[in-house]
Design an enzyme around this catalytic site. Structure first.
Site, PDB file in Angstrom:
ATOM      1  CD  GLU A   1       5.463   1.821  -8.900  1.00  0.00           C
ATOM      2  OE1 GLU A   1       4.361   1.579  -8.385  1.00  0.00           O
ATOM      3  OE2 GLU A   1       6.351   0.947  -9.011  1.00  0.00           O
TER       4      GLU A   1
ATOM      5  N   GLY B   1       0.781  -1.238   0.000  1.00  0.00           N
ATOM      6  CA  GLY B   1       0.000   0.000   0.000  1.00  0.00           C
ATOM      7  C   GLY B   1       0.808   1.281   0.000  1.00  0.00           C
TER       8      GLY B   1
ATOM      9  CG  HIS C   1       3.231  -2.506 -15.076  1.00  0.00           C
ATOM     10  ND1 HIS C   1       2.954  -3.732 -14.486  1.00  0.00           N
ATOM     11  CD2 HIS C   1       4.303  -2.710 -15.874  1.00  0.00           C
ATOM     12  CE1 HIS C   1       3.821  -4.622 -14.927  1.00  0.00           C
ATOM     13  NE2 HIS C   1       4.657  -4.031 -15.771  1.00  0.00           N
TER      14      HIS C   1
HETATM   15  C1  GAR Z   1       3.980  -1.290  -7.202  1.00  0.00           C
HETATM   16  O1  GAR Z   1       5.317  -1.321  -7.614  1.00  0.00           O
HETATM   17  C2  GAR Z   1       3.056  -1.415  -8.399  1.00  0.00           C
HETATM   18  O2  GAR Z   1       3.539  -0.748  -9.531  1.00  0.00           O
HETATM   19  C3  GAR Z   1       3.067  -2.906  -8.617  1.00  0.00           C
HETATM   20  O3  GAR Z   1       2.998  -3.448  -7.327  1.00  0.00           O
HETATM   21  C4  GAR Z   1       3.635  -2.553  -6.413  1.00  0.00           C
HETATM   22  C5  GAR Z   1       2.681  -2.277  -5.284  1.00  0.00           C
HETATM   23  O4  GAR Z   1       3.308  -1.542  -4.290  1.00  0.00           O
HETATM   24  N1  GAR Z   1       1.990  -3.326  -9.438  1.00  0.00           N
HETATM   25  C6  GAR Z   1       2.104  -4.275 -10.361  1.00  0.00           C
HETATM   26  O5  GAR Z   1       3.124  -4.897 -10.557  1.00  0.00           O
HETATM   27  C7  GAR Z   1       0.840  -4.537 -11.174  1.00  0.00           C
HETATM   28  N2  GAR Z   1       1.161  -5.310 -12.338  1.00  0.00           N
HETATM   29  P1  GAR Z   1       2.471  -0.818  -3.147  1.00  0.00           P
HETATM   30  O6  GAR Z   1       1.499  -1.882  -2.599  1.00  0.00           O
HETATM   31  O7  GAR Z   1       3.498  -0.436  -2.142  1.00  0.00           O
HETATM   32  O8  GAR Z   1       1.752   0.341  -3.759  1.00  0.00           O
END
Ligand code: GAR
Length: 206
Positions: A174, A12, A109
């Site tokens: 991100e 999250g 992503h």
């Molecule tokens: C992030 O790096 C997001 O880009 C990736 O999962 C992570 C979640 O982090 N998503 C994917 O790979 C979707 N294909 P978070 O839970 O700390 O936001």
């Protein structure tokens, strides 16, 4: 004021970055709820601590993927929202859900799509030997990370990077990109024609 529902499966950190942007007044919106397919998701605990409704929809209790997505859609419709924001949500969404929701669904992503879709983007980028990877915010369609691209930020891959180092460098971008894109959405700046997405007043990369 953009009413956001966040779907998250894990840590999250993107959710936290979006909430921080809201609290700082950089994003005119509110997170109406956080929904997870994982009971233990840190994202749910974060939401609860912030007083945001946190909901676990258990895929195992539902009748297959379609049954799960119908439950999810019902929950989303009861809460009410202008958009769904996938932030580390590790399940794909089917067409009945996407068409049924009918409003923008966004995903982030950790690669420069269409390169390296799927669940191991940073590892795949390192294995391929690219000099730049990055992150992409896109609209969600029925494919795996295939929807129209809204914005991307390139991130250099350094010679001595391992997966952890590259993941951390991309994640920092991100957090900035997602909040920025959502602020464009809140201001009605994003328009879409087929695959082509434009942002009025500039944008698309930071
Ligand atoms: C992030 O790096 C997001 O880009 C990736 O999962 C992570 C979640 O982090 N998503 C994917 O790979 C979707 N294909 P978070 O839970 O700390 O936001």
């Amino acid at each position: 004021m953009l009413n956001i529902i966040v779907l998250a499966s894990g840590r999250g950190s993107n959710l936290a970055a979006i909430q921080e942007a809201i609290e700082k007044g950089e994003l005119p919106g509110q997170i109406r709820a956080v929904i997870s397919n994982k009971k233990e998701a840190v994202a749910l605990a974060f939401a609860a601590a912030k007083g945001i409704p946190a909901l676990w929809v258990n895929p195992k209790e539902a009748d297959g993927r379609l049954g799960y997505e119908r439950r999810l859609l019902k929950a989303v419709e009861e809460i009410g929202s202008d958009c769904l924001v996938l932030a580390g949500y590790m399940l794909m969404l089917g067409s009945e859900f996407i068409q049924g929701y009918g409003k923008p669904i966004l995903n982030i992503h950790p690669a420069l799509l269409p390169a390296f879709p799927g669940g191991a983007a940073q590892k795949d980028a390192l294995a391929y030997g690219v000099k730049y990877s990055g992150c992409t915010v896109h609209f969600v369609d029925e494919g795996m990370d295939t929807g129209p691209i809204i914005a991307q930020t390139p991130v250099p891959v350094l010679d001595d990077d391992d997966e952890e180092a590259l993941t951390a460098r991309i994640l920092a971008e991100e957090h900035k990109l997602y909040a920025k894109v959502l602020s464009w959405l809140a201001q009605g700046k994003i328009s879409r024609q087929g695959r082509k997405v434009t942002v009025s007043g500039g944008g698309s990369s930071l």
